[in-house]
Design a protein around this motif. Sequence first.
Motif, short mmCIF file in Angstrom:
data_model
loop_
_atom_site.label_atom_id
_atom_site.label_comp_id
_atom_site.label_asym_id
_atom_site.label_seq_id
_atom_site.Cartn_x
_atom_site.Cartn_y
_atom_site.Cartn_z
N CYS A 106 33.58 60.48 75.73
CA CYS A 106 34.96 60.38 76.21
C CYS A 106 35.39 58.91 76.31
CB CYS A 106 35.10 61.06 77.57
SG CYS A 106 34.90 62.86 77.49
N HIS A 107 34.50 58.07 76.74
CA HIS A 107 34.82 56.64 76.83
C HIS A 107 35.09 56.06 75.44
CE1 HIS A 107 34.91 52.61 78.51
NE2 HIS A 107 34.04 52.22 77.60
N PHE A 108 34.30 56.48 74.47
CA PHE A 108 34.53 56.03 73.09
C PHE A 108 35.93 56.42 72.62
CE2 PHE A 108 34.63 57.54 68.66
CZ PHE A 108 34.48 56.33 68.00
N ILE A 109 36.31 57.68 72.83
CA ILE A 109 37.62 58.15 72.38
C ILE A 109 38.73 57.40 73.11
CG2 ILE A 109 39.18 60.14 72.31
CD1 ILE A 109 36.67 61.92 72.02
N LYS A 110 38.57 57.23 74.40
CA LYS A 110 39.61 56.57 75.21
C LYS A 110 39.82 55.13 74.76
CE LYS A 110 42.48 55.96 78.64
NZ LYS A 110 43.80 56.62 78.64
N GLU A 163 39.75 59.61 81.04
CA GLU A 163 38.42 60.07 80.63
C GLU A 163 37.98 61.32 81.38
OE1 GLU A 163 35.49 56.90 80.19
OE2 GLU A 163 37.13 55.48 79.83
N LEU A 164 38.41 61.50 82.61
CA LEU A 164 38.07 62.71 83.35
C LEU A 164 38.70 63.93 82.70
CD1 LEU A 164 36.86 64.25 85.72
CD2 LEU A 164 38.90 63.63 87.07
N LYS A 165 39.99 63.84 82.35
CA LYS A 165 40.65 64.97 81.72
C LYS A 165 40.05 65.26 80.32
CE LYS A 165 45.10 64.83 84.15
NZ LYS A 165 44.82 66.05 84.92
N PHE A 191 36.85 68.93 76.97
CA PHE A 191 35.66 69.32 76.22
C PHE A 191 34.96 70.50 76.89
CE2 PHE A 191 35.22 64.98 74.05
CZ PHE A 191 35.56 65.50 72.80
N GLY A 192 35.00 70.54 78.23
CA GLY A 192 34.43 71.68 78.94
C GLY A 192 35.16 72.97 78.59
N ILE A 193 36.49 72.90 78.51
CA ILE A 193 37.26 74.08 78.09
C ILE A 193 36.85 74.48 76.68
CG2 ILE A 193 39.57 74.95 77.58
CD1 ILE A 193 40.63 72.98 79.72
N GLY A 194 36.69 73.48 75.81
CA GLY A 194 36.29 73.77 74.44
C GLY A 194 34.95 74.46 74.35
#
Length: 459
Positions: A17-21, A174-176, A181-184
């Motif tokens: 998530c940090h990478f994407i952000k 990053e939390l969202k 990803f959890g929903i996915g």
Amino acid sequence: MGFNVHTITTDRTKQFCHFIKTLRYEDIPPAVIERAKMMIMQTVGVSLCSAELKQVRDAMDIAIEMSAGKEGDATLWADGRKVSWEAAAFAAGTMGDMLDWEDCSVTGHPSATIICTAIIGAEVLKKSGQEMLTAVVAGYEAYQRIALAGRSNITSYNIFGNLAVLMKLMDLDELKMNQAFGIGTACAIINTNIHEITMSDSLDYLYGYRAENTVTMIKTAVAGIENMEDAFDDPTAYLVHCGYQEPEWLTKDLGSHWMMMDMLLVKHWPANVFVQTYAELATKLVTKCAFDPDQIQEIIVRPSVAFRHWSSETGYDSVTQAQFSIPYGVACAMYHPEPGALWYQPETMKDPRIIALMQKVQADGFVKMEGLKIIKDLIDGKHPEKFMIVRMKDGTEYEESAFTHPGHPHYMLTRDAFKDRFRLETKRVLSPERAEAVIEYICHLEDKQDASGLPALLF
């Protein structure tokens, strides 16, 4: 950190998530940006080409019905009407895979939904070309890495690629992202290939479902949920349900090894990945040697692929059956060396000449590829040279060979070749002037302050 009854000992989900952000357009190498542009061009081209087929027209009708009574913010490709974000995504996702002409990675077809998710998302959210391209790269990284980390259903990976695209376009924190990803993972489907067992064309709708569903998933993450974090670290959340587990792929060389550069094979023909080189050989032979396919006595392919070497004495009702048949791909390419939706029209799949020629395609041995690495071996170049021998009724023989076809990572198409393919793919849908406008737009996408103008050119 959200509540979790299990002890979490790794932080791969957070790292990802940090990478994407933090991924910036300026951080992406020019060659990767160029590949992203070309994948946009290729996927848009094959999507528009599919508009002639009934199933795509059905998908468009469904999209219109989904938006009944309300004009939406998204453009229906090859049609021009405005529909809801979700409806446009469903139709475009279905179109992307309909001709099996977009791409193939070690795990499926990321482009079918990543590209439409990025284009439609940028249209609705009024994002720039650089933002769109950055989101596309993030989507491929998520798709490929999560797919390599654990084998699931072929279209489950598209969920994660699409989510990454939307996370980036919507600038989620990053939390969202972690929760999305959890929903996915909760929505990823079991490891099944029933579409291949039944040869059902419903496979193409699966890509539409994934594109549609992930728009709703990301909206729920934006609205706010609790917990659902660290899905790729929790010992029971995702990977344990996959066919194998290599979680290190999630963060291995993250930010330095760009997965679309060597894990992505671009389809040169509208057919299954294992049919590609045989269609290439057939087209080369009939074009170069200018023989009459009606005068062929026998076609020998050496070696063939056992689970793709089947033919029908009555033709095909299912597009998937035809796309997955080496004899059909060879015979169709002989009679129609210029590919397009024509290859999968009902009258073509029942053409007595093609049916007769299919029966003359014989295998001289089979490629030896086993296990889950079969497509990775193909992409890595671990496959034998393939030969095709055409024997005519008058005794003349023609022969051609190739290790692979244009679009393979080791034999990638040039920008000019991508342009030519786009012109071919869209010749029955766009005017020549409109096709050139789309090509020009995509090639200079980084200069567009508002990339929402692209869908307006796609009909």
